[in-house]
Enzyme design. Structure first.
Site: not given
Lengths: 496, 490
Positions: B80, B155, B179
């Protein structure tokens, strides 16, 4: 009855005009003498090239986290113990938010609602009276960096940011508003600094920003209960500036009020060259720092056992040493204070007395001569080659009349400069006292013959002139004559 | 398409070990997959193609000489974009950090690199991890591999989509209010949020420090366990990381669940507005776990209804503080301006997206003098109640089973105009972060429209072993996690 601010030993004797009193609280930021920063492993050597004393943590890079420096906590706890504070078993770090280029995270990690130490006090002497200024609190926090504005660059100037200071460990020591004048403020700061230096917690170096002071000052008419509106004086970086700035500010406030005006709550700076304070910013409304507990740091827990270990490891503090010097050795308060203000001086003195038990005689040599030599050398006492043992040997030579006090000082200067054996220096330099009474008697007759008028006056009752003859004798021997022998020989010769 | 991309990380490790494939071939297969599929999916922000191949080759050489640092050495992973590394651009999906590359390595990445894993690519995300659809990225809107007209969740949407679309066998994400788990559920992969403090946050760009936690997204519970074992453990640089030894998570996967008490909180299944079809699939999954030997029982988490409100008060407060450092002074984007204040204003106005600015404003309000007690302190008190709910529930059960999300992936753009609806998609996940306990989302079926649905298993603090054991046992009896979306290039 209000308390008259009295002259501190080395302060001014200024006090507010009759009918007025000043209320002063001091906030001292003392830099903890650690090897690394409060939340990072970066060193913080003074004078290093800009931004060289930083890690990603100090630069506030994305993703970094603070990790507490236990040594900083240890020094802070030592200071709090020595100041008699109440240590909090658990305290919290909080974030204080504001935007400024030298504040890399956009917040400073400090302690807010729950500092690690409450209460305590700083002992001061004011007008010969011992008194304690109480403390509100001590908290740990990190320093910000430094902005250097360079107006010379075209286009309206440029600001450079140096983050070497960012994250340097500080304790903020907040006093109660119990200080009544500039002299007391000076006495408070001297006492506090001396204490922190005793503990090796802070170098106390004001020029390097290791010991900084802000003063909250207000005035009120004598007898008034309510506090007046205060102003905050910032960045006072010497004891003298603190005293002068406070004195100026008290006068400014009184004048304002007497002229029918009112004091406005504001932050003021001190312009040393102009000798006046100036407005930095007015607090129309208190700035909202949006404090909240730092979620990156668990509560700071102080273990009881650890605290006790630190307490047991505290050195004897200046107040206790001073009392001991007065009680055990019969020194005056003033000399005892000079000898104990700094730990290295007191340590030196005590090592000297261990070897040369006439403390009273030794005290003068240390308080005057050794300190002068140290100041001239611009170094600390431990850095000088002078050993207490050598000084003790020198004092024994003086006592034995083998060296005059004047020559003794010359030998001391040599010991301070290069070290060595005092007797050897005495012999090498031909400083051995002239103690032969026959030789000195001849000299005395020459001296008296050269000053017939003074002899006449002496004999007609001006006994003071005896010292003049002693002086002439010392001059003639270039200070090498043994004073007791000189005196004896002179008396005999004058009485002839 | 190479069959290599259909394998889990652990399977790939076995194949390499058996000499049936090389790390270079595996990395090449995923690069090829990225080449074909990511144009449509938009999961990745940057790919280290040549470096990844070189690193894989080096791992092959090490393996040949018997000195591979771990079983997973040479295998690729997506990361990420809020985990920093000198090897990656860590832009956090934000203009304000566009082009930012940190001069230091995040602790978890350091550990993975020490184990020889190859950082293949950075994955897209909602800006600063604020969002539930990946649509808040300043750079790309990632699409759901199961239906490119739908969101992947967020996310960590890029991480989840990359794993689902077989562009990486696994990925790292971060989970502040769901997330990792929510996009894992919407993309049909496994997503594990470990106990708060289990994995060092050092090098994770902070969103809400007291809630953020790094975790793996993978295709099997076994892979998640393997990766967790590599990244977990105390880190002196993170004062909130948990001390103590790291358990053998993969070794805990016995396949045995008999005697495990699975708590089922009724209120999670009867939420108004929840998708009934999804809820049914989750109920069936709980039934399946019961069939293989676990016992179910009712539990109650009475303060759940305050979870989203509490979560959004606390996460915005912390975010407003954490994002103060993006001021244009030191790194990242700086807007030209005439004065310092103007520079701050313009840099932050232009550098941050709408959702980030909304949360900074909300958080600043929550922390401001006069409102702090009513919002921040009260939310902290509710947080304590929520934590106690979980503690009480775990006195009567070992694992709690819930849906991960109230419904399947929604069409792109559907909730972007309605932040509150978007926030409500965190309703089943956010309380887990508030309590600091671990949870995993695993695929448990598909809607008739072919969209994946996730089952969330929640454990007590440091209870990842049981959690993963149940998840793994379930996967031994089901093949939802084996299903692959139809994609361009098939």
């Amino acid at each position: 009855m209000r308390e008259q601010p009295n002259a501190a030993p080395r302060g001014t004797s200024w006090s507010p005009p009759e009918g007025w009193e000043a209320v002063i609280g001091l906030e001292v930021h003392a830099q903890l003498a650690t090897d690394s920063k409060l939340f990072s492993s970066a060193p913080h050597a003074f004078g290093a090239s800009p931004n060289s004393q930083t890690t990603e943590v100090d630069l506030g890079l994305p993703g970094v986290l603070p990790a507490i420096n236990r040594r900083a906590v240890e020094l802070a706890v030592r200071a709090a113990l020595a100041l008699g504070c109440e240590l909090q078993r658990e305290s919290l770090f909080a974030r204080k938010h504001y935007f400024y280029p030298d504040l890399p995270k956009g917040y400073q990690i400090s302690q807010y609602e729950r500092p690690f130490a409450l209460g305590g006090g700083v002992p001061i002497e004011s007008g010969g009276q011992a008194r304690t200024i109480e403390l509100t609190r001590i908290h740990l926090e990190e320093d910000a960096g430094k902005s250097i504005h360079d107006p010379a660059v075209t286009g309206g100037g440029v600001t450079h940011v140096d983050l070497n200071r960012a994250g340097v460990p500080l304790i903020e020591i907040v006093s109660e508003p119990q200080i009544r004048g500039p002299a007391e403020a000076g006495a408070y700061l001297r006492s506090l600094r001396s204490l922190l230096r005793y503990l090796d917690a802070c170098s106390g170096d004001m020029e390097k920003g290791c010991f900084r002071c802000d003063a909250n000052v207000s005035v009120r008419r004598s007898g008034e209960e309510r506090l007046g509106t205060r102003t905050e004086l910032k960045n006072l970086n010497s004891f003298r500036f603190v005293e002068k700035a406070i004195e100026f500010e008290i006068e400014r406030q009184i004048e304002l009020i007497e002229d029918g005006g009112a004091v406005v709550q504001q932050t003021r700076g001190w312009d040393e060259r102009a000798g006046r304070s100036y407005e930095m910013r007015t607090k129309e409304q208190a700035e909202d720092y949006r404090y909240f507990p730092d979620p990156d740091l668990p509560p700071l827990a102080l273990d009881e056992e650890w605290i006790e270990r630190l307490r047991a490891g505290l050195p004897e503090l200046p107040g206790s040493r001073r009392a001991r010097y007065v009680a055990d050795w019969g020194l005056s308060e003033e000399v005892a204070r000079v000898l104990t203000e700094e730990r290295e001086v007191a340590d030196f003195f005590e090592r000297l007395v261990a070897d040369y038990p006439d403390a009273k005689s030794a005290s003068g040599w240390v308080a005057r001569d050794v300190l002068e030599l140290r100041a001239a050398a611009g170094r600390s006492l431990v850095e000088l080659p002078l050993e207490p043992r050598a000084l003790a040997a020198l004092l024994r030579l003086v006592d034995a009349g083998r060296v005059s006090p004047a020559s003794g000082r010359e030998i001391l200067a040599e010991l301070a400069a290069r070290g060595g054996d005092p007797e050897k220096i005495m012999l090498e330099r031909g400083l051995e006292a002239v103690a032969d009474s026959g030789e000195l008697a001849g000299l005395a007759r020459e001296v008296l013959a050269a000053h017939p008028r003074q002899v006449e006056q002496y004999r007609s009752g001006q006994q003071k002139l005896f010292n003049f003859f002693v002086g002439q004798m010392m001059k003639a021997t270039r200070g090498k004559a043994s004073p007791p022998v000189v005196q004896q020989v002179l008396r005999e010769t004058l009485d002839e | 398409m190479s069959a290599l991309v259909e394998h889990t990380l652990c399977e790939l490790a076995e194949r390499v070990e058996a000499g049936e494939a090389s790390c270079r071939e595996i990395v090449a297969a995923h690069l090829e997959r990225i080449e074909r599929a990511d144009g449509e999916i938009g999961a990745l922000l940057g790919v280290r193609a040549s470096e990844a191949l070189e690193e894989a080759e080096r791992a092959d050489a090490l393996r040949a000489s018997g000195s591979a640092p771990s079983k997973l050495a040479g295998l690729p992973l997506a990361v990420k974009a809020n985990l920093v590394s000198p090897q990656l651009e860590s832009n956090c999906g934000s203009r304000i950090l566009e082009g930012f590359r940190a001069p230091y390595q995040a602790s978890c990445l350091e550990r993975l690199r020490e184990a020889g894993l190859v950082l293949l690519a950075t994955a897209n995300m909602d800006e600063f991890a604020m969002g539930s659809s990946c649509e808040n990225s300043a750079f790309a809107a990632t699409r759901n591999p199961w239906d490119p007209q739908r969101v992947p969740g967020g996310s960590s949407g890029g991480s989840a989509a990359a794993v689902a679309a077989r562009m990486a066998p696994a990925a790292l994400g971060s989970d502040t209010g769901g997330s990792i788990r929510q996009p894992a559920a919407l993309c049909g992969v496994v997503g594990l949020k470990p106990t708060y403090g289990r994995v060092s946050r050092y090098g994770l760009v902070a969103f809400a420090s007291s809630l953020d936690q790094i975790g793996p997204l993978a295709r099997s519970a076994e892979d998640a366990a393997e990766l967790l074992g590599l990244i977990a453990g105390h880190d002196p640089r993170d004062s909130t990381s948990v001390a103590g030894p790291v358990p053998d998570f993969r070794g805990a996967l016995s396949g045995e669940v008999s005697g495990v008490r699975v708590g089922v909180p009724a209120e999670f299944f009867s939420r108004e507005g929840a998708d009934e079809e999804s809820m049914d699939l989750v109920r069936q999954a709980v039934g399946a776990i019961e069939e293989i030997g676990a016992r179910t029982c009712g539990v109650s988490l009475p303060h759940t209804e305050y979870g989203v409100a509490t979560y959004y008060l606390l996460c915005t407060a912390e975010a407003s503080s954490n994002l103060s450092r993006y001021d244009g002074v030191k790194y990242g984007f700086r807007a030209p301006a005439d004065s310092l204040e103007d520079m701050y204003r313009r840099t932050r106005s232009l550098g941050f997206g709408a959702e980030v600015k909304r949360r900074i404003l909300l958080g600043s309000y929550v922390l401001s003098a006069g409102y702090y007690d009513a919002y921040y302190l009260r939310a902290q008190r509710v947080r304590t109640l929520i934590r106690r709910d979980f503690e009480a529930a775990f006195e009567t059960c070992d694992v709690i089973a819930t849906p991960t999300v109230p419904g399947p992936a929604w069409p792109l753009g559907e909730k972007t105009g309605d932040p509150l609806q978007m926030y409500l998609s965190d309703v089943f996940t956010a309380t887990v972060n508030l309590a600091g306990v671990p949870a995993v989302s695993i695929p448990c079926g598909f809607t008739r429209a072919g969209l994946p649905v996730g089952l969330q298993l929640i454990g007590p603090a440091l209870g990842e072993e049981t959690l993963l054991r149940v998840a793994d046992a379930y996967q031994r009896h089901t093949d939802w996690h084996r299903r692959s979306p139809a994609l361009p290039g098939h």
